[in-house]
Write a protein that holds these residues in place. Structure first.
Motif, short mmCIF file in Angstrom:
data_model
loop_
_atom_site.label_atom_id
_atom_site.label_comp_id
_atom_site.label_asym_id
_atom_site.label_seq_id
_atom_site.Cartn_x
_atom_site.Cartn_y
_atom_site.Cartn_z
N ARG A 97 -11.60 -2.28 10.36
CA ARG A 97 -10.53 -2.57 9.59
C ARG A 97 -10.27 -4.11 9.43
O ARG A 97 -10.30 -4.88 10.39
CB ARG A 97 -8.98 -2.09 10.08
N TRP A 98 -9.77 -4.49 8.33
CA TRP A 98 -9.51 -6.21 8.04
C TRP A 98 -8.18 -5.96 7.14
O TRP A 98 -8.18 -5.76 6.13
CB TRP A 98 -10.61 -6.61 7.47
N VAL A 113 4.28 -1.31 7.13
CA VAL A 113 3.18 -1.22 6.51
C VAL A 113 2.24 -2.33 6.07
O VAL A 113 2.75 -3.39 6.00
CB VAL A 113 3.60 -0.18 5.30
N ALA A 114 0.99 -2.01 6.30
CA ALA A 114 0.31 -3.00 6.10
C ALA A 114 -1.16 -2.61 5.31
O ALA A 114 -1.31 -1.42 5.48
CB ALA A 114 -0.33 -4.07 7.10
N GLY A 115 -1.71 -3.29 4.37
CA GLY A 115 -3.10 -2.67 3.74
C GLY A 115 -4.13 -3.47 4.31
O GLY A 115 -4.28 -4.62 4.86
N ALA A 116 -5.22 -2.71 4.47
CA ALA A 116 -6.51 -2.96 5.28
C ALA A 116 -7.64 -2.45 4.40
O ALA A 116 -7.49 -1.38 3.75
CB ALA A 116 -6.58 -2.39 6.74
N ALA A 117 -8.50 -3.52 4.48
CA ALA A 117 -10.02 -2.97 3.85
C ALA A 117 -10.92 -2.39 5.07
O ALA A 117 -10.88 -2.87 6.15
CB ALA A 117 -10.70 -4.11 3.17
N PRO A 163 -15.42 -5.78 4.44
CA PRO A 163 -14.06 -5.72 4.50
C PRO A 163 -13.31 -6.82 4.52
O PRO A 163 -12.53 -7.22 3.90
CB PRO A 163 -13.78 -4.65 5.71
N ARG A 164 -14.16 -7.83 5.31
CA ARG A 164 -13.49 -9.52 5.51
C ARG A 164 -13.39 -10.14 4.04
O ARG A 164 -12.59 -11.03 3.98
CB ARG A 164 -14.06 -9.85 6.55
#
Length: 426
Positions: A97-98, A113-117, A163-164
C-alpha cells in the motif's frame, strides 16, 4: 513537625489537582482563525522540505490533516497519527500500500480516511494490477490507544503503475440521503487519472470514473439553503477535469464535468477543449475552474455552481499560467498566480480585492482558513484578511500550509527544516 507540614501540603496539592483537573491536560486556547504563532513545538517530518509538494501553480501542499490538536499525515507511503510535539504512531498497513495524499477526518462517521495505491495480486498468466484503495481508521486523539486499520475497500483501475508512482487524494465526503456518506478519492500519474466513490456506511465502491481527476465535492445548494443557479440540483455533485486517456493534464484538450456522487453519471460538461484544467472548491456550492483557452495561450478562471452554471469570469489579463485557488471554509476563495493574489466571494464569484496594488506587494499564499489568508512576502510571514485584503498581522511568526484553531503545520526554517508544528498563540 516541619516534615509533617510539608507532607500535608503535598497531600492537599494532590487533592486539589484531583478535584480541579490537571492543568497540563486541559485543551489549549482556540483561535478562530489564528493570526499569530509561537515557536515550533515539534518536527513532524525531518530532512529537506521535499515533503512540501507543489501543484501546478507552485502552491505548497502537505499530506497533513489537523483534527483538534491531533495531526494525521502520510509519509513514505505510510499513514500516522501525531501530537503537537511531532511524536507519531504509525497505522499498521497491509503490504504493497502507498499513501501519498493527506488523510481526512470524518467526524460524523467516527473515521479518518486516506487514499492508497495498492497492488492487485496477479494469477496465472495475469500480471499484478493496480487499485485505488480507501483506508478507514477509527477517529482518535493523540494519547489514545494506537490507531489501527478498521477496514478498507479497493477499486481496481484499468491501468498499471507501481503504487509509489501514483498520487492519491481524498477529495471530499458528501452526505447523501438519510445519513449516508460517500467519500470521493482520486489517483493520478503524469498520464493517467481516475476518480472513485466509496459508500462509507456500506463499505463498498459505488463507481469508478477513469480519465476524470476530481477537484471538489459540492452539496448542490447555497449556504442559505436556496437552490443554486441553473438547473435544480438536489444531490451532491463531483466536479473535476476529464482528460483523454494517456494525455497529460497540462497540454491535452480536456473538459470540466459534473458527476452524480451516487452513480457517477455525467450531469454536465463545460470548457471543452481547454488545457491545463484545475478544479478547486470555492464554497459550499461553487468551484473555481482555471486553465488555458483552446484558441490561445491565455489563462482563464471561471466560477461555476453545482449545476454547471457560470457565476463569474475573472479577468486575468495577459497571464498564461492559470492561478490556483483555496477555499477558506467560510465565505471566500483566495487565488494566486502570475505574481498576483486576489479573493473571490464564494457564493457569487465577485472579485473582492487584488494585490499588488497601491504600493503593496502580493503575498505568496500558503493557505486560507475562516477569513484569514496565510502567506509570505519579502518581509517574511504575513496574515491578510480574506474579505478586505488588509494586513491582519504583518509578523505572525509562521506561514502555515495546514491550519486550524490550535495549530499550524508548515515548512521549517533552513534547508533541512523539514515540516514543523507551530502552536497558535493569538
Amino acid at each position: 513537625m516541619r516534615r509533617v507540614g510539608i507532607l500535608l501540603v503535598g497531600v492537599l496539592t494532590l487533592l486539589v489537582a484531583a478535584c480541579t483537573g490537571n492543568p497540563a491536560s486541559a485543551p489549549p486556547p482556540a483561535y478562530d482563525p489564528p493570526t499569530a504563532f509561537g515557536p515550533s513545538s515539534g518536527t513532524l517530518l525531518r530532512g529537506t522540505s521535499g515533503s512540501l509538494t507543489g501543484s501546478y501553480g507552485g502552491r505548497p501542499e502537505l499530506p497533513v490533516a489537523l483534527d483538534g490538536t491531533t495531526v494525521w499525515f502520510a509519509d513514505s507511503g505510510g499513514f500516522s497519527r501525531a501530537d503537537s510535539t511531532g511524536a507519531a504512531v504509525a497505522v499498521p498497513l497491509p503490504p504493497d500500500r502507498w499513501v501519498s495524499g493527506a488523510p481526512r477526518p470524518v467526524p460524523s462517521a467516527g473515521l479518518v480516511v486516506a487514499g492508497a495505491a495498492s497492488v492487485v495480486p496477479g494469477s496465472g498468466t495475469t500480471p499484478p494490477g493496480l487499485a485505488l484503495e480507501l483506508l478507514a481508521v477509527a477517529r482518535s486523539q493523540a494519547g489514545d490507544p494506537d490507531p489501527t486499520l478498521a477496514w478498507s475497500v479497493a477499486a481496481p483501475l484499468p491501468w498499471s503503475e507501481a503504487p509509489r508512482s501514483v498520487r492519491t487524494a481524498v477529495v471530499g465526503v458528501a452526505a447523501v440521503g438519510a445519513g449516508r456518506r460517500v467519500a470521493v478519492l482520486t489517483a493520478s500519474t503524469g498520464t493517467h487519472r481516475s476518480t472513485v466513490a466509496v459508500a462509507l456506511d456500506a463499505r463498498r465502491v459505488l463507481w469508478v470514473a477513469d480519465g476524470v481527476l476530481a477537484g471538489a465535492v459540492l452539496d448542490g445548494r447555497d449556504p442559505d439553503g436556496a437552490p443554486t443557479a441553473g438547473a435544480p440540483v438536489e444531490a451532491p455533485v463531483v466536479v473535476g477535469a476529464a482528460v483523454p486517456s494517456g494525455g497529460g493534464t497540462g497540454y491535452s484538450p480536456s473538459s470540466v464535468v459534473g458527476l452524480d456522487v451516487s452513480s457517477g453519471a455525467r450531469r454536465w460538461a463545460s470548457d471543452d477543449g481547454s488545457t491545463a484544467l484545475s478544479v478547486h472548491r470555492a464554497g459550499p456550492g461553487t468551484v473555481t475552474v482555471a486553465g488555458r483557452r483552446p484558441t490561445s495561450a491565455r489563462a482563464f478562471l471561471t466560477v461555476y455552481d453545482a449545476a454547471g452554471g457560470s457565476r463569474n469570469a475573472v479577468d486575468l489579463g495577459t497571464a498564461t499560467a492559470p492561478p490556483e485557488c483555496t477555499w477558506d471554509e467560510a465565505a471566500t476563495a483566495v487565488c494566486s498566480g502570475s505574481n498576483r493574489t486576489f479573493a473571490l466571494d464564494a457564493p457569487t464569484g465577485a472579485l473582492l480585492w487584488s494585490l499588488p496594488a497601491a504600493g503593496r506587494v502580493a503575498p505568496a499564499v500558503t493557505t486560507a482558513w475562516h477569513g484569514a489568508v496565510y502567506g509570505t512576502t519579502v518581509n517574511g510571514p504575513v496574515v491578510v484578511d480574506a474579505r478586505t485584503g488588509r494586513d491582519r498581522n504583518p509578523a505572525p511568526g509562521a506561514a502555515p500550509v495546514v491550519v486550524n484553531a490550535y495549530l499550524g503545520v508548515g515548512s521549517g526554517s533552513g534547508l533541512l527544516g523539514g515540516v514543523v508544528v507551530t502552536p497558535a498563540t493569538g
